[in-house]
Design an enzyme around this catalytic site. Sequence first.
Site, PDB file in Angstrom:
ATOM      1  N   SER A 142       0.878  -1.172   0.000  1.00 54.42           N
ATOM      2  CA  SER A 142       0.000   0.000   0.000  1.00 54.42           C
ATOM      3  C   SER A 142       0.911   1.217   0.000  1.00 54.42           C
ATOM      4  O   SER A 142       2.090   1.110   0.385  1.00 54.42           O
ATOM      5  CB  SER A 142      -0.843  -0.012   1.282  1.00 54.42           C
ATOM      6  OG  SER A 142      -1.464   1.230   1.483  1.00 54.42           O
ATOM      7  N   TYR A 155      -1.979  -1.389  10.676  1.00 57.01           N
ATOM      8  CA  TYR A 155      -2.107  -1.750   9.249  1.00 57.01           C
ATOM      9  C   TYR A 155      -0.842  -1.316   8.506  1.00 57.01           C
ATOM     10  O   TYR A 155      -0.247  -2.093   7.740  1.00 57.01           O
ATOM     11  CB  TYR A 155      -3.354  -1.079   8.665  1.00 57.01           C
ATOM     12  CG  TYR A 155      -3.487  -1.233   7.165  1.00 57.01           C
ATOM     13  CD1 TYR A 155      -3.887  -2.442   6.605  1.00 57.01           C
ATOM     14  CD2 TYR A 155      -3.210  -0.157   6.301  1.00 57.01           C
ATOM     15  CE1 TYR A 155      -4.010  -2.581   5.222  1.00 57.01           C
ATOM     16  CE2 TYR A 155      -3.329  -0.295   4.932  1.00 57.01           C
ATOM     17  CZ  TYR A 155      -3.726  -1.500   4.392  1.00 57.01           C
ATOM     18  OH  TYR A 155      -3.843  -1.639   3.027  1.00 57.01           O
TER      19      TYR A 155
END
Length: 265
Positions: A142, A155
């Site tokens: 990401s 995360y």
Amino acid sequence: MNLKGKVALVTGASRGIGRAIALELAQQGMKRLILVARDRQKLAEAAKEIEARGAQATIMAVDLTKPIFVNVAAAQLWRSYGPIHLLVNCAGVAYQNSFLRSKLPQVQEELSLNFLGTYTLTQIIARRMASRKEGTIVNVSSLMGKVAAPTMATYSATKFAIVGFTQALRHELASYNIRVIALLPTLTDTDMIQKFELFRWVIPVTPQQVARALISGLHRDSPEILVGWQSHLAAWCLRFAPWLLDAIVQISSPQKLQVTGTFGA
Ligand SMILES: NC(=O)c1ccc[n+]([C@@H]2O[C@H](COP(=O)([O-])OP(=O)(O)OC[C@H]3O[C@@H](n4cnc5c(N)ncnc54)[C@H](OP(=O)(O)O)[C@@H]3O)[C@@H](O)[C@H]2O)c1
């Protein structure tokens, strides 16, 4: 990478980015797509769409956080449909929370799917690719694997881990003719972000845009594939003006979730 006539296994293929990637790979002339996630019904729907694009589809409904089941299922798949030329590790989960209010079970889920799930399947498939001296592995990280942000600490940690894991494997597996690539999508409009409080000024891209960026990255042999102009801008700032990026991250982050107050005694 030449995709025509090859076999790919895509995790997280029941919805969102993984599904869009599987459909785009079918569109590019791949022979077979092996679709992995837990929801058999949604996988079957994705398989139908893939077959409508002229490719063959196989579904594997498995929880990637359960290594024993993954081992058995992946070995059967390789025997029946191998060799697998392209592995896309896309399944993932994200919880957004103030760190001070974060919950251990959610953190454990992020770690066991985003990192350990990727580790398990990659090891099973990479060993077989290594013995054939051929293969490509794409790990979906990401932009938050490069730029960490408030409310996404755990995360982000899993996505930083994926970037490091990918970089190390890229060097280690090169002698087996295995390419290892990181895909770094920016915010993408999928189920994952429906309950998120969004970062100011960040405009979500579509899963189809992410899938198309992956295809062009595969054709260019890029080791890291960023998606969208905002990601390129963030990467540029990270390199040349990290102080500016820090300031932008701070003012664009969701304020409501950054709880203040007293915790514990
Ligand atoms: N959306 C974003 O803004 C964004 C941005 C950057 C990176 N990413 C990354 O892109 C990847 C895909 O995200 P997405 O936005 O497409 O999310 P999504 O729409 O929530 O899809 C997640 C996928 O993972 C599968 N999955 C979840 N838990 C699983 C488990 N235990 N075992 C097997 N499969 C499981 C889900 O299928 P089942 O529920 O059927 O199992 C689903 O196919 C993730 O790695 C995410 O971190 C997303």
